[in-house]
Design a protein around this motif. Structure first.
Motif, PDB file in Angstrom:
ATOM      1  N   HIS A   7       0.874  -1.190   0.000  1.00  0.00           N
ATOM      2  CA  HIS A   7       0.000   0.000   0.000  1.00  0.00           C
ATOM      3  C   HIS A   7       0.904   1.231   0.000  1.00  0.00           C
ATOM      4  O   HIS A   7       1.408   1.637   1.047  1.00  0.00           O
ATOM      5  CB  HIS A   7      -0.894  -0.043   1.251  1.00  0.00           C
ATOM      6  CG  HIS A   7      -1.845   1.117   1.382  1.00  0.00           C
ATOM      7  ND1 HIS A   7      -2.962   1.056   2.192  1.00  0.00           N
ATOM      8  CD2 HIS A   7      -1.845   2.365   0.854  1.00  0.00           C
ATOM      9  CE1 HIS A   7      -3.614   2.212   2.135  1.00  0.00           C
ATOM     10  NE2 HIS A   7      -2.949   3.024   1.340  1.00  0.00           N
ATOM     11  N   HIS A   9       1.346   5.121  -2.198  1.00  0.00           N
ATOM     12  CA  HIS A   9       0.787   6.015  -3.216  1.00  0.00           C
ATOM     13  C   HIS A   9       1.906   6.730  -3.970  1.00  0.00           C
ATOM     14  O   HIS A   9       2.249   7.876  -3.683  1.00  0.00           O
ATOM     15  CB  HIS A   9      -0.166   7.012  -2.557  1.00  0.00           C
ATOM     16  CG  HIS A   9      -1.333   6.341  -1.891  1.00  0.00           C
ATOM     17  ND1 HIS A   9      -2.301   5.687  -2.609  1.00  0.00           N
ATOM     18  CD2 HIS A   9      -1.668   6.182  -0.595  1.00  0.00           C
ATOM     19  CE1 HIS A   9      -3.192   5.170  -1.782  1.00  0.00           C
ATOM     20  NE2 HIS A   9      -2.823   5.448  -0.551  1.00  0.00           N
ATOM     21  N   PHE A  34      -6.688   6.374  -4.544  1.00  0.00           N
ATOM     22  CA  PHE A  34      -7.174   7.168  -3.406  1.00  0.00           C
ATOM     23  C   PHE A  34      -7.521   8.566  -3.882  1.00  0.00           C
ATOM     24  O   PHE A  34      -7.698   8.799  -5.079  1.00  0.00           O
ATOM     25  CB  PHE A  34      -6.186   7.135  -2.237  1.00  0.00           C
ATOM     26  CG  PHE A  34      -4.978   8.050  -2.300  1.00  0.00           C
ATOM     27  CD1 PHE A  34      -4.315   8.295  -3.501  1.00  0.00           C
ATOM     28  CD2 PHE A  34      -4.473   8.647  -1.153  1.00  0.00           C
ATOM     29  CE1 PHE A  34      -3.194   9.114  -3.536  1.00  0.00           C
ATOM     30  CE2 PHE A  34      -3.359   9.468  -1.185  1.00  0.00           C
ATOM     31  CZ  PHE A  34      -2.721   9.705  -2.370  1.00  0.00           C
ATOM     32  N   GLU A 105      -8.559   1.675  -2.524  1.00  0.00           N
ATOM     33  CA  GLU A 105      -9.060   1.387  -1.225  1.00  0.00           C
ATOM     34  C   GLU A 105     -10.509   1.791  -1.114  1.00  0.00           C
ATOM     35  O   GLU A 105     -10.892   2.882  -1.530  1.00  0.00           O
ATOM     36  CB  GLU A 105      -8.214   2.045  -0.120  1.00  0.00           C
ATOM     37  CG  GLU A 105      -7.596   3.376  -0.474  1.00  0.00           C
ATOM     38  CD  GLU A 105      -6.533   3.793   0.548  1.00  0.00           C
ATOM     39  OE1 GLU A 105      -6.765   3.720   1.755  1.00  0.00           O
ATOM     40  OE2 GLU A 105      -5.438   4.206   0.107  1.00  0.00           O
TER      41      GLU A 105
HETATM   42 ZN   LIG Z   1      -3.888   4.884   1.208  1.00  0.00          ZN
END
Ligand SMILES: [Zn+2]
Length: 285
Positions: A7, A9, A34, A105
């Protein structure tokens, strides 16, 4: 130490971050969809972003020896914005693509009825597309949010081993540990969870079905927190094999459920070490 950050970004990070990740041992990542800080005003900006997650960002990562996968979803925060609600209708097109290894997510931010609806719909998409799902838990009212998350997961009918509940801490781990879901911890420099605390949790609750990530988003964050957690585990007496289970084997097993992990070609050193081991193809049972 080989590391799979489950996870992170990278859209919000620089090429220096990619270089540092590689040097720290990171060879594979999953970038969940996200929010972008500034609220999006139309479905078209989601489409461009998703195209970046399956196109440009994997290319950028590959230049630094890192295999990039992604998870696609309408994030919980923007599930409340009627201007972008129709993005739910374009998700199936992306969930079918190579490199998309999960729905995510999804989950709760403020626990509104709109978030309920988007979360439940996206769990159904995960079932239809035979994908696991990455579930964000709220940073406020965490206990109620985590309980409600588990209720929605149960009601959806998705097998719990296809769910990872993320952003857990000492207060919420006990709610999830017997659910059958995977458990994830986002390690930040000075908020939410740090590497010493997660090491204590791993000691108390074991390393089975646990994932550790750096999240590394727009806020104050550190993409090397996976490596720092591995070092903290070693300092606390965990073996090299136990670190490998948390930082590599567990994320491979979780996302391998998609049948779409491709790890060999950008990690030739690892492919040589693990030749003949199906774990590199994500096919581990
Ligand atoms: Zn996140």
């Amino acid at each position: 130490m080989r590391i799979f950050d489950p996870h992170i970004h990278m859209t919000s990070r620089t090429t220096d971050d990619y270089r540092n990740l590689f040097e720290a041992g990171v060879r594979a990542i999953v970038e969940p969809a996200f929010w972008l800080g500034q609220p999006r005003t139309s479905v078209g900006t989601f489409v461009d972003y998703f195209d970046g997650l399956i196109g440009w960002e994997p290319f950028r990562a590959s230049q630094f020896g890192i295999r990039h996968h992604c998870a696609i979803a309408l994030n919980p925060k923007e599930a409340n914005d009627p201007r972008v609600h129709e993005v739910l209708d374009v998700l199936p097109r992306y969930l079918a693509k190579d490199g998309v290894v999960a729905v995510g997510e999804t989950g709760y931010d403020s626990m509104t009825p709109e978030e309920d609806d988007a979360f439940a719909r996206q769990l159904q998409l995960a079932i239809q597309h035979d994908l696991p799902a990455l579930v964000h838990t709220p940073h406020r009212d965490k206990i109620a949010g985590t309980k409600r998350t588990l209720d929605v997961v149960r009601e959806s009918g998705i097998p719990p081993e296809r769910i990872v509940i993320d952003h857990l801490n000492e207060v919420t781990i006990g709610l999830v540990v017997d659910s059958g879901c995977w458990m994830a911890f986002s390690i930040y420099p000075d908020t939410k969870m740090d590497e010493e605390r997660v090491v204590r949790i791993l000691r108390d609750y074991g390393i089975e079905r646990k994932l550790v990530n750096s999240a590394a988003d727009w806020g104050h964050s550190d993409p090397l927190k996976t490596r720092k957690t591995g070092d903290a585990m070693r300092a606390a007496g965990f073996s090299i094999d136990e670190v490998d289970i948390v930082l590599w084997q567990n994320p491979v097993e979780f996302y391998g459920q998609s049948g779409k992990l491709e790890l060999a070609e950008v990690a030739p050193d690892l492919a040589a070490t693990f030749a003949g081991n199906t774990i590199l193809r994500g096919a581990r049972a």
